[in-house]
Design an enzyme around this catalytic site. Structure first.
Site, short mmCIF file in Angstrom:
data_model
loop_
_atom_site.label_atom_id
_atom_site.label_comp_id
_atom_site.label_asym_id
_atom_site.label_seq_id
_atom_site.Cartn_x
_atom_site.Cartn_y
_atom_site.Cartn_z
N GLU A 184 -17.97 93.71 94.15
CA GLU A 184 -19.01 94.41 94.90
C GLU A 184 -18.50 95.68 95.59
O GLU A 184 -19.24 96.65 95.71
CB GLU A 184 -19.64 93.48 95.94
N HIS B 114 -26.83 82.46 100.14
CA HIS B 114 -27.68 83.08 99.13
C HIS B 114 -29.12 83.20 99.61
O HIS B 114 -30.05 83.21 98.81
CB HIS B 114 -27.68 82.27 97.82
C1 LIG Z 1 -19.37 87.91 95.67
C2 LIG Z 1 -20.27 87.32 94.64
N1 LIG Z 1 -20.71 88.11 93.64
C3 LIG Z 1 -21.52 87.61 92.71
C4 LIG Z 1 -21.93 86.30 92.75
C5 LIG Z 1 -22.88 85.75 91.69
N2 LIG Z 1 -22.15 84.86 90.80
C6 LIG Z 1 -22.14 83.53 90.97
S1 LIG Z 1 -21.16 82.74 89.87
C7 LIG Z 1 -20.75 84.19 89.12
C8 LIG Z 1 -19.83 84.19 87.95
C9 LIG Z 1 -18.48 83.70 88.32
O1 LIG Z 1 -17.67 83.75 87.19
P1 LIG Z 1 -16.29 82.96 87.17
O2 LIG Z 1 -15.52 83.30 88.38
O3 LIG Z 1 -15.65 83.21 85.87
O4 LIG Z 1 -16.71 81.43 87.32
P2 LIG Z 1 -17.56 80.53 86.32
O5 LIG Z 1 -18.99 80.61 86.75
O6 LIG Z 1 -17.35 81.05 84.95
O7 LIG Z 1 -17.03 79.15 86.51
C10 LIG Z 1 -21.38 85.27 89.75
C11 LIG Z 1 -21.24 86.66 89.33
C12 LIG Z 1 -21.48 85.53 93.81
N3 LIG Z 1 -21.87 84.26 93.97
N4 LIG Z 1 -20.64 86.05 94.73
#
Ligand SMILES: Cc1ncc(C[n+]2csc(CCOP(=O)(O)OP(=O)(O)O)c2C)c(N)n1
Ligand SMILES: Cc1ncc(C[n+]2csc(CCOP(=O)(O)OP(=O)(O)O)c2C)c(N)n1
Ligand SMILES: [Mg+2]
Ligand SMILES: [Mg+2]
Lengths: 326, 334, 334, 326
Positions: free
Chosen positions: C67, C136
């Site tokens: 972000e 959220h």
């Molecule tokens: C700071 C932040 N940015 C964006 C999100 C939205 N978001 C939730 S899960 C996710 C993907 C996370 O990817 P990863 O770290 O690879 O974990 P996975 O879901 O694949 O287990 C995103 C972008 C968030 N929760 N927090």
């Protein structure tokens, strides 16, 4: 730690508990019987199980938005978990946290976290407390491949390295952050390539092979416990379901072929083949584990459903610790 | 010299901070300090001078330049039962760590259904007047006071630094303890032994009957100056030093306004959306029928803090401006 | 069906956002979108559906989960003359990028002595009611409205989404454009061609004579519901939809209150230190002699947003609560 | 780019301009004739000069709290700079920014920045604009060793790598962040070890050798200009004065011996020895440069002193761009 028959059986049990719990939660969710967002751990069981099997109760676990598996693997109570996901007063967080904040501080599971990367600095803080107290307790933190792009990850892992804290960083590389392929978001082939930038050792393991995960974790945890500082494990894994919920709605971001290929390496099936081959368990033993766990999960669902919601008066409780002057 | 004067122990605001920390660290081994340059260097404002020498590198920890990880370090350690004091140097840097403070530390206890406490103190330095420009001069307390789960403290003198810091560190909640950079060198009365000023209790610094002047931090001395000037004009000002901004001591404020029927709130922060807005809104709710004039508000104008002293001196509220607003409130024609 | 009704074009709030962006991108090549999952996936709320297919990967950019770098990308591109739209998905994540928004984007023009403009729009989604829990569900607009250099917009319906988004992207300043998650699926009137709703102008959604109800975002529909109920009780409510929160259209508010002599402000954000505080403080300053009762404030209680629907439904302000506060204001015994 | 005699003379001129400017600013500051904080670039001149000499006017430069050198090297006007540091209306920022925000957008110098690491994402945004416009303009960003521990650095450099942007990352490794030695804050021997974690090439150069810096920068800039993406340069350097201001007050955090050792490798002296050895300049030529630059700096100081402060009415100007609807 040695891979005894006992350890294998234990790993299997942890994985089955995660799988069955998640399948039940997913079904309730898809059936609109569960509020909010849920991020299922199905497919990635070997990572949480393999790592947590190397831990003591007092070792801390930091988690993510995809945290059910971590809590189950750490020994979480399925009923209190299911009740929490349903927003019930009997849940771990009395209904105030839900899936994204589920925690058990008695098990030193420091909570799922809704902010990607947000839990990593906190886990490092727990590792600091261990060193501060001269205890040999270790803090392990899980995070996704996508999370390694966020500032909090970088600051926290560097802090652990600079202060030589007893921490283990476990990346669950499932190759996607939500709907975006990892390769579009970073210029390295393996996430573990980042470890060298912090001067800490890193290994890649097959995240579908729970024994491989267990062995790597055992080494990293021993290292941290022995005061030799943090290390990094990248577990290559895959989530069988969608980022959130079960079914992929809308745009298809992974090919059927890719999903099928990974599903063929189901970590539970792989371990069961091994258990049979090694004569550690019979087909009947395995079946019995599934049956027993399923009964536990069913009981958890029933417990959740029967449990009451919190009273409205709970709304303003626990914002602060009151009378907290010692 | 009277006996009382003879026994008055004076300390600078900054020295009171250091002394308090040293005394608390001596009595409670769970208290440690972490932040940038807090160790050997003693902190950029000297607030931690000598502590590392006395307590060692494990209890006074020099960290990388990583504000998010610094707050996370405190949060994780606090959840694990320690009592961290983490330093963010300038209040502007709070913004770098805002997720860790607001999304994590402030909410963890509630999200966890109460199953933890979070005894962390975040220390920082706010305020303009040093030509430090827009990224090193802000007073951002309004952002923190809006966040359930946080407590916010801004002392105006050495005595309160000691009493409030002691209460903050002993409190089981995340507290943001905000010093004002321009007060660090100000000497005033400060007892030697540790004591607490309870969080959430304002102090009536100057009793008066005509108008209530609610303020905190560096604006307390400006308010007292304004009160002196106004006294000579026959306006008797009651000055309330809030000391703690969250929780806010609304009882003391409202009781005073019910007596004086006039009120002005003064702070250094930007006026629009500052804490003064909450206070004014609250007073008109609770003391509507007592008010003979609108609650006045003094604060910085709606701009970033300018670098040049020529503009910064216009920017920062002062005694003259406060006095103007108090006069306007008191002398208002019904 | 009348001729007017027949010609009314309806669109959901979410679809109005997407359509507007598509139209602006078609007419202005300097406009691009960057954020997490905005490309192939079309955004987690579908707000960017189809845009990458239409405009390509360079104009609809999937970014890493970063972000701070996303906002910085927008800021640097804006200083370089482009007109970025950067997305932060959930308003809670604004906190992760708070330094880049508040210390950088908001202040650059001023710190640079005016030598740049910063035409960036930050889009995000606020609000509770989806059991998304404390990280959220927040409505954090008060934090942004306190910061000189930012503009803040929160539309309540499809028409205003279109008009305000157009004005935001064409504005040469950093604008935070906040959608409400629970409004995304709401259908209402929306013209096809691009048009602007000027930033800083409120709309009187329902004219009335007895009391002014100032609100914005999702609380507009709750306020209108409350107004209907109150109408049946003989209370004639004027509902003002602020649309833009910074700059605030104080003229429209004050003029209305001077006519109705009563006012309530309603928002979903936490009441303490929310924007309602600024509005109430401002009204009592500017319309003191017109007020027959204190300005009432409706907002969320002082706690993080709870997960469980059982508590969240208690947490989020609604028509019944708003109606109560309006009654209290209007029926107050002098 | 080739190291011609002309380039060497140009490098020397840039360095002397920085040195003389900073010495004058430092003296005014120590004499309480300059408000606020100033972070001097003395000792590090070869980095800004070597890098900026490879740039075109339209190439952007992102800077730090220690930014005077970057602006001088990019061709900044000394009088407008000095006036800005003094808070005068004739300064680059009309007195509103001062040392920590000094900028010249006509030279595409995107401003010093008071937040450690805060300028890096912004420079990456400029690099994005270059690629977006299909221009071959390059964005270069300077930052300290300490800044590589902050989240914004990590996110921004990764973003540049993921999007393959025309950016060059230049780390001024002076081995300290304020008063804390770099080695206490990171577990790597060289900062450049971090580049691999982003999948981008990195080199270490002797930051006291302006020719080495120039050559490394020329390569990195050419690479970015050619559309081959970002790269990383670590320049090992040292600040001769204190973190802030000239003299070290309070605790001594660097040994006299260490400071002396680095001072022996004064980058300007090293270049001058080379210029003489190569017969590119005579001692008189060098002397003349110093004299001329000193005259310019003196004029800048006089200009600053004589200039008026901004009018109070300026306070509320330029908070917003007004009438900004096109
Ligand atoms: C700071 C932040 N940015 C964006 C999100 C939205 N978001 C939730 S899960 C996710 C993907 C996370 O990817 P990863 O770290 O690879 O974990 P996975 O879901 O694949 O287990 C995103 C972008 C968030 N929760 N927090
Ligand atoms: C986010 C943030 N944290 C802390 C500071 C205080 N600070 C200013 S300069 C500095 C040291 C920077 O070190 P480095 O990046 O190595 O640059 P150098 O000063 O050595 O050139 C610090 C900690 C700041 N300005 N911003
Ligand atoms: Mg992933
Ligand atoms: Mg440095």
């Amino acid at each position: 730690m040695e891979i005894t028959a006992e350890v294998l059986v234990d790993l299997h049990h942890r994985m089955v508990r995660i799988r069955r719990f998640e399948e039940a939660a997913g079904a309730l969710f898809e059936n609109s019987e569960m509020p909010g967002f849920i991020h299922l751990y199905v497919g990635e069981e070997a990572v949480a199980a393999g790592v947590c099997a190397t831990l003591r109760n007092d070792d801390q676990v930091g988690s993510t938005h995809r945290g059910h598996g971590h809590l189950v693997a750490k020994g979480g109570d399925l009923s209190r978990m299911m009740a929490e996901l349903m927003g019930k007063a009997t849940g771990y967080n009395h209904g105030k946290g839900g899936s994204m904040h589920i925690c058990d501080l008695d098990l030193n599971m420091l909570g799922a976290n809704g902010i990607v990367g947000g839990g990593i600095p906190i886990a490092v803080g727990a590792a600091f407390a261990n060193k501060y107290r001269k205890s040999d307790t270790v803090a392990v933190v899980f995070f996704g491949d996508g999370a390694t792009n966020i500032g909090a990850f970088h600051e926290a892992i560097n802090m652990a390295s600079a202060l030589q804290l007893p921490a283990v960083f476990v990346c669950e590389n499932n190759e996607y952050g939500e709907f975006t392929p990892r390769r579009d978001t970073m210029g390295v082939d393996d996430v573990v390539d980042r470890a060298a930038g912090y001067g800490i050792p890193g290994v890649v393991v097959d995240g579908m092979d729970v024994v491989a995960v267990f062995e790597a974790a055992a080494q990293a945890v021993a290292r941290a416990r022995g005061g030799q500082g943090p290390s990094f494990i990248e577990a290559k894994t895959y989530r069988f379901y969608n980022h959130h919920g079960v079914q992929t709605l809308g745009v298809k971001y992974r090919s059927d072929e890719e999903v099928a290929r990974w599903r063929e390496r189901d970590p539970i099936v792989l371990l069961e083949e091994r258990l049979l081959a090694l004569d550690v368990m019979t087909a009947e033993d395995i079946e019995a584990v599934h049956r027993q766990v399923q009964a536990d999960v069913d009981a958890a669902v029933a417990f959740g459903k029967e449990s009451p919601y919190p009273e409205p008066s709970a709304l303003l409780e626990d914002v602060y610790t009151v009378g907290g002057v010692r | 010299m009277t006996a009382t004067e003879a026994s008055v122990r004076e300390l600078t605001y900054g020295a009171a901070f250091t002394e308090t920390l040293r005394q608390i660290m001596a009595e409670d081994h769970d208290v440690f300090v972490a932040g940038e340059d807090v160790g050997a260097a003693g902190g950029v404002f000297g607030s931690f001078t000598g502590l590392q020498r006395e307590f060692g590198e494990m209890r006074v920890v020099d960290t990388p330049i990583s504000e998010q990880a610094i707050v996370g370090l405190g949060t994780g350690a606090a959840v694990s039962g320690l009592r961290p004091v983490v330093d963010l140097m300038f209040m502007d840097f709070v913004l770098v760590a805002m997720d860790q403070i607001v999304n994590q530390a402030a909410k963890l206890k509630y999200m966890f259904g109460g199953n933890t406490s979070l005894p962390m103190t975040i220390t920082t330095n706010a305020g303009a007047g040093l030509s430090a420009a827009a990224q090193h001069s802000q007073s951002l307390e309004a952002l923190l006071c809006h966040i359930p789960g946080l407590k916010v403290v801004m002392p105006s003198n050495a005595h309160d630094v000691k009493g409030l810091l002691t209460a903050s560190i002993r409190d089981d909640n995340p507290v943001v303890f905000v010093k004002h950079k321009r007060l660090l060198g100000q000497k005033s009365y400060c007892p030697e032994d540790l004591f607490e000023v309870p969080l959430g209790s304002a102090s009536i610094t100057r009793p008066g009957n005509d108008v209530t002047l609610v303020t905190y931090g560096r604006m307390v001395s400006e308010s007292l100056k304004a009160a002196s000037v106004l006294a000579s004009e026959g306006i008797d000002v009651e000055v309330i030093d809030l000391r703690t901004l969250q929780p806010l001591d609304t009882e003391t404020i409202v009781a005073s306004v019910q007596r004086t029927n006039h009120c002005v709130v003064a702070h250094e922060a930007v006026r629009f959306g500052g804490l003064g807005a909450e206070i004014a809104a609250h007073i008109q709710e609770q003391a509507f029928d007592y008010l003979d004039a609108p609650v006045g508000r003094v604060g910085a104008p709606f701009s970033p803090v300018p670098f040049t002293p020529a503009l910064e001196s216009e920017y920062v509220p002062d005694a003259a401006g406060i006095a103007d607003d108090v006069r306007a409130a008191v002398l208002r024609l019904g």
